[in-house]
Design an enzyme around this catalytic site. Structure first.
Site, PDB file in Angstrom:
ATOM      1  N   ARG A 137      23.920 -31.841 -40.117  1.00 47.34           N
ATOM      2  CA  ARG A 137      23.766 -30.546 -39.449  1.00 47.34           C
ATOM      3  C   ARG A 137      22.403 -29.976 -39.775  1.00 47.34           C
ATOM      4  O   ARG A 137      21.646 -30.555 -40.557  1.00 47.34           O
ATOM      5  CB  ARG A 137      24.854 -29.583 -39.940  1.00 47.34           C
ATOM      6  N   GLU A 173      31.724 -37.365 -60.011  1.00 43.35           N
ATOM      7  CA  GLU A 173      30.534 -38.133 -60.386  1.00 43.35           C
ATOM      8  C   GLU A 173      30.135 -37.789 -61.818  1.00 43.35           C
ATOM      9  O   GLU A 173      30.439 -36.694 -62.311  1.00 43.35           O
ATOM     10  CB  GLU A 173      29.352 -37.788 -59.462  1.00 43.35           C
ATOM     11  N   LYS A 203      32.392 -37.509 -48.474  1.00 45.89           N
ATOM     12  CA  LYS A 203      31.309 -37.867 -49.388  1.00 45.89           C
ATOM     13  C   LYS A 203      31.525 -39.238 -50.028  1.00 45.89           C
ATOM     14  O   LYS A 203      30.557 -39.938 -50.351  1.00 45.89           O
ATOM     15  CB  LYS A 203      31.170 -36.803 -50.480  1.00 45.89           C
ATOM     16  N   HIS A 259      25.093 -23.863 -58.051  1.00 43.26           N
ATOM     17  CA  HIS A 259      24.938 -24.941 -57.072  1.00 43.26           C
ATOM     18  C   HIS A 259      24.592 -24.422 -55.675  1.00 43.26           C
ATOM     19  O   HIS A 259      24.667 -25.167 -54.701  1.00 43.26           O
ATOM     20  CB  HIS A 259      26.204 -25.810 -57.003  1.00 43.26           C
TER      21      HIS A 259
END
Length: 568
Positions: free
Chosen positions: A328, A236, A152, A271
């Site tokens: 994907r 983040e 990421k 999430h």
């Protein structure tokens, strides 16, 4: 239907007929014939494996399943033309993560291509590379692209390079709490920890104070290690009350890239997406155009090929921030298929075979949104017990049907046993309609028709969610479930009258009336006579052998016995 027909004709054509159809032996067709896929394996389980097998069957291919020892009775094994055991002796999840074993089985059985589905190995660059090294086509992007977008932090670097806005975060992944504390001290709270080499909400934790940081970090690293085999995380700043919007991409090996518009995946719990909507009804045309343009720019920058999803956060001011690229197929691809009419899985297979977007009849101008679609994830979780996964045998299962309803299910049938080893997904219910309100009503009707007896499900919770005024108005953010939790959990459990009645009738038919509850008759007082023994000296059996010869003699007698032996 036009796209599906074109795909079917294209994918069933053999190499010679393709060359005759395109005068001069077009280079794209020659490349496609080199990658001809006749035998397609899905290195996954459950509903996504069945989805891939259906695409294989529709295009005239042989479908091949793999299954763990714990999945020997799972439906995906029996939906394929062939099925092979993998990971013998391994833990349930480890069996599907052992890519060397899976590729070995594929080579032994003449597999031409492997579709990874979602989760498990779908974002493992080593798996894609081993497929390529073994002469097996991987249905997805190249190993290099998976590695770049699978990390990421590397994906954030690509976004920065092409000018796509990102949320402030660490430049590199880490497993060292010191790095995370340094970021927190510099940028403050709240912040979010994310698994660097996976998605789906695994390894993700929101942290609001320094006291929460270390336990959250340890938990995120442990979960990421278990789910993806790599515990590295990145950090983040956490965007409060955002929308979660993603753009579906299709790209071919010639650099042609199109978007299939966006999906709203804002309604989440821990999430994990719960409900998905296409299109994102709150999006202005300007926001939608920016999201789609940035998604294409990111994919073109790395020469992306095949299907992928670019995910963004959109804040309350309409500003968007890049999150990640999932290289994907996604769980929620169904809503995009319903809205655009494009079969994404068949498109994946065609592109892996070498076809261009033009070959399969897809162009950006031709991609249209024709309706609104909503997907609900029905799971075997008990909402009243903090959504704890429930297990056991499904005593009764009656699903929905009707106009505008699509079901994608794994082992969802009467008699199926829900095990504790895997994800609790039971069925994906996707509805489509001309408008957002109409689609909500259609999915509500579909959920109302379901009857699942045995393990608990989240269906009552989903019904409350769909009828909540804020959801109906489209006024929600990623904290929607958290702030409305109490209201969403207010429901009465079903009485299950049908199953109880059937059990009662069956018991009564076999064992008689359970007096005195069913009638006023008193129990019989007669004592039944025992039958006279036919032989007062029964033959010696294995019990006597054990008593006289011990365990060794007992085992020897069993081995030498020619007949069938039964034991309770």
């Amino acid at each position: 239907s036009r796209h599906r027909a074109m795909l079917s004709r294209l994918l069933q054509a053999n190499a010679s007929s393709c060359c005759r159809a395109f005068a001069g032996g077009n280079q794209r067709v020659q490349r496609m014939s080199m990658h001809k896929i006749n035998r397609l394996m899905c290195a996954n389980r459950g509903e996504i494996a069945i989805r891939v097998f259906r695409a294989a069957t529709e295009s005239g291919r042989t479908s091949i399943a793999v299954f763990s020892e714990q999945d020997r009775l799972s439906l995906h094994r029996f939906k394929a033309d062939e099925a092979y055991l993998v990971g013998e002796g391994k833990a349930p999840v480890a069996a599907y993560l052992g890519y060397e074993d899976i590729v070995k089985v594929a080579k032994e059985n003449g597999v031409d291509a492997i579709h990874p589905g979602y989760g498990f190995l779908s974002e493992r660059a080593e798996f894609a590379q081993l497929c390529a090294d073994s002469g097996i086509q991987f249905v997805g992007p190249s190993a290099a692209v998976i590695k770049q977008f699978g990390d990421k932090t590397a994906a954030r670097a690509v976004a920065n390079r092409v000018g796509v806005p990102v949320v402030p975060g660490t430049e590199n992944a880490t497993e060292d709490i010191t790095d995370v504390k340094a970021f927190a001290e510099e940028h403050g709270f709240p912040l979010i920890l994310k698994a660097a080499f996976g998605g789906g909400g695994r390894g993700m934790r929101v942290v609001r104070t320094m006291a929460e940081l270390e336990p959250a970090f340890k938990s995120a690293v442990a979960e990421a290690t278990t789910a993806f085999g790599n515990g590295a995380v990145f950090v983040e700043r956490f965007v409060e009350k955002p929308r979660h919007v993603e753009v579906q991409i299709l790209a071919d090996s010639q650099g042609n890239t199109v978007h299939l518009f966006e999906r709203d995946c804002t309604v989440q719990r821990r999430h994990q997406k719960v409900v998905e909507i296409a299109p994102a009804i709150f999006c202005s045309d300007d926001t939608r155009n920016k999201l789609c343009a940035d998604a294409i720019a990111l994919c073109k920058e790395v020469n992306y090929c095949n299907a992928g999803t670019v995910e963004f956060l959109v804040d309350e001011q309409g500003r968007h921030y890049f999150m990640e690229v999932n290289p994907r197929i996604q769980v929620e691809h169904t809503v995009t298929e319903e809205v655009t009419g494009i079969d994404i899985v068949q498109s994946q297979i065609a592109i892996a075979e070498g076809a261009t977007l033009k070959d399969i009849g897809i162009s950006q101008d031709g991609v249209k949104e024709t309706c609104v679609a909503i997907q609900c994830r029905v799971t075997t979780e008990d909402p009243s017990k903090n959504f704890t996964p429930d297990t056991g045998r499904i005593d009764a299962y009656r699903s929905s049907a009707g106009f505008g309803i699509r079901l994608d299910a794994g082992s969802a049938f009467s008699g199926a046993v829900i095990t504790p080893y895997y994800d609790s997904m039971l069925c994906k219910v996707t509805g489509r309609g001309r408008t957002y309100p109409e689609t909500i009503r259609r999915v509500q009707r579909a959920l109302k028709e379901f009857r699942v007896r045995g393990p608990k499900t989240n269906i009552p919770f989903l019904q409350n969610l769909l009828s909540h005024p804020k959801f109906v108005q489209g006024d929600f953010a990623t904290d929607f479930i958290d702030i409305n939790r109490e209201q969403l959990l207010k429901y009465s459990s079903g009485r299950d009258r049908g199953t109880k009645m059937l059990k009662y009738l069956g018991h009564t038919r076999v064992n008689g009336a359970p007096t005195p509850l069913a009638n006023s008759d008193l129990p019989a007082k007669e004592v039944p006579a025992a039958p006279a023994p036919q032989n007062s000296h029964p033959k010696d059996g294995f019990k006597q052998i054990f008593d006289s010869q011990g365990a060794q003699g007992y085992a020897k007698a069993m081995r030498e016995h020619a007949g069938v032996l039964l034991t309770d």
